[in-house]
Design an enzyme around this catalytic site. Structure first.
Site, PDB file in Angstrom:
ATOM      1  N   LYS A 139      -0.933  12.702  -4.406  1.00 16.20           N
ATOM      2  CA  LYS A 139      -0.724  11.418  -3.728  1.00 16.20           C
ATOM      3  C   LYS A 139      -1.235  11.477  -2.293  1.00 16.20           C
ATOM      4  O   LYS A 139      -1.864  10.524  -1.809  1.00 16.20           O
ATOM      5  CB  LYS A 139       0.768  11.063  -3.759  1.00 16.20           C
ATOM      6  CG  LYS A 139       1.267  10.665  -5.148  1.00 16.20           C
ATOM      7  CD  LYS A 139       2.782  10.661  -5.242  1.00 16.20           C
ATOM      8  CE  LYS A 139       3.217  10.352  -6.672  1.00 16.20           C
ATOM      9  NZ  LYS A 139       4.672  10.496  -6.890  1.00 16.20           N
ATOM     10  N   GLN A 141      10.188  11.711  -4.139  1.00 17.34           N
ATOM     11  CA  GLN A 141       9.748  12.288  -5.414  1.00 17.34           C
ATOM     12  C   GLN A 141      10.953  12.704  -6.257  1.00 17.34           C
ATOM     13  O   GLN A 141      11.827  13.428  -5.798  1.00 17.34           O
ATOM     14  CB  GLN A 141       8.846  13.501  -5.147  1.00 17.34           C
ATOM     15  CG  GLN A 141       8.230  14.108  -6.381  1.00 17.34           C
ATOM     16  CD  GLN A 141       7.222  13.194  -7.048  1.00 17.34           C
ATOM     17  OE1 GLN A 141       6.411  12.564  -6.395  1.00 17.34           O
ATOM     18  NE2 GLN A 141       7.281  13.123  -8.364  1.00 17.34           N
ATOM     19  N   ASP A 180       7.616   2.527  -5.016  1.00 17.47           N
ATOM     20  CA  ASP A 180       7.863   3.084  -6.351  1.00 17.47           C
ATOM     21  C   ASP A 180       8.449   2.039  -7.301  1.00 17.47           C
ATOM     22  O   ASP A 180       8.460   2.227  -8.514  1.00 17.47           O
ATOM     23  CB  ASP A 180       8.831   4.274  -6.255  1.00 17.47           C
ATOM     24  CG  ASP A 180       8.178   5.587  -6.649  1.00 17.47           C
ATOM     25  OD1 ASP A 180       7.073   5.560  -7.212  1.00 17.47           O
ATOM     26  OD2 ASP A 180       8.785   6.643  -6.407  1.00 17.47           O
TER      27      ASP A 180
END
Length: 284
Positions: free
Chosen positions: A52, A96, A119
């Protein structure tokens, strides 16, 4: 059979993002910013985070990576999130998953400003998505929908079997398909006679994390298979949840693993980050 090439489509999306970022910089003097938080030393998570970060740099997006030890307390993590919520350089915040067991995932996700929730996991965005309102969409289901669009796969009236009911893939995938006027069945590891469900399906989307969960006898001639699963065999080879070699002979479209849905996830995350930056500009 047409192979749904997520790798080349992801590259196309990343180029779209790079152009959008350049326009934002030139026309609005805005550089989109994304912060990623990694708690602990999970190897797979570390790989995702690095990918990412590199993708952000290539697209011209400002990127921060906060690597925290597994001993980090929930309070310390929430304090970091609050700092990032208030940081004007950051349009997107991503923690994450999974986080260590002593940290409550729900509390952490709810702490992120919904307008920076790239997200798409905050209840605010989940609710808007289910209601078919504008929202940040979870990157993997978002990527699957973009794949359908790219390959001109019409979802209206199609029977779709989603295997896997996670908050990250299965549930949002089902919501997006329902909003697209598909007829959706959601199955999981406890579903009785899974084959009976898959044989009714025009499209099978599987995200269960089990090797060869979907076999040739479970697939209709001409079906479309989207394999979101990622499993590593003892040999080190990466495979999905579908017996690819056997099933591909019966499919009209199928995603490979690797190179299918996986690359799409980062591309759509970048899309969400640019969207957040544009919303920031509108709020000025």
């Amino acid at each position: 059979m047409t192979l749904l090439d997520g790798k080349s489509l992801s590259n196309k999306i990343k180029e779209e993002v790079r152009v959008e970022v350049e326009e934002l910089k030139q026309e609005k003097n805005i550089t989109p910013g994304l912060a990623v938080v990694l708690v602990g030393d999970d190897a797979a998570s570390a790989t995702y985070v690095n990918s990412k970060h590199k993708a952000c740099e290539t697209a011209g997006i400002y990127s921060e990576v906060h690597k925290k030890p597994s001993s980090t307390t929930q309070e310390e993590l929430l304090e970091l999130i609050e700092q990032m919520n208030n940081d004007p350089k950051l349009d997107g915040i991503l923690v994450q998953l999974p986080v260590p067991k002593h940290i409550d995932t729900t509390t952490v996700l709810e702490a992120i400003n919904p307008l920076k929730d790239v997200d798409g996991f905050h209840p605010y965005n989940v609710g808007r998505m289910v209601s078919n309102l504008d929202a940040f969409l979870p990157a993997t289901p978002f990527g699957v929908m973009r794949m359908f669009e790219e390959y001109n796969i019409d979802l209206v009236g199609k029977n779709v079997c989603v295997i896997g009911s996670s908050d990250i893939v299965g549930k949002p995938m089902a919501s997006l398909l329902i909003n697209a006027k598909a007829t959706v069945e959601v199955c999981n590891s406890k579903t009785k006679d899974l084959k009976a469900h898959t044989l009714r399906a025009d499209i099978i989307i599987v995200a269960a994390g089990r090797v060869n969960l979907v076999t040739e006898d479970m697939v209709n001639e001409g079906a479309i298979i989207i394999d979101v699963g990622i499993n590593r065999l003892e040999t080190g080879k990466l495979v999905g949840d579908v017996d690819f070699e056997a099933c591909k002979e019966k499919c009209s479209f199928i995603t490979p693993v690797p190179g299918g849905v996986g690359p799409m996830t980062i591309g759509m995350l970048l899309k969400n980050t640019v969207k957040a930056a544009k919303l920031r500009e509108k709020r000025k």
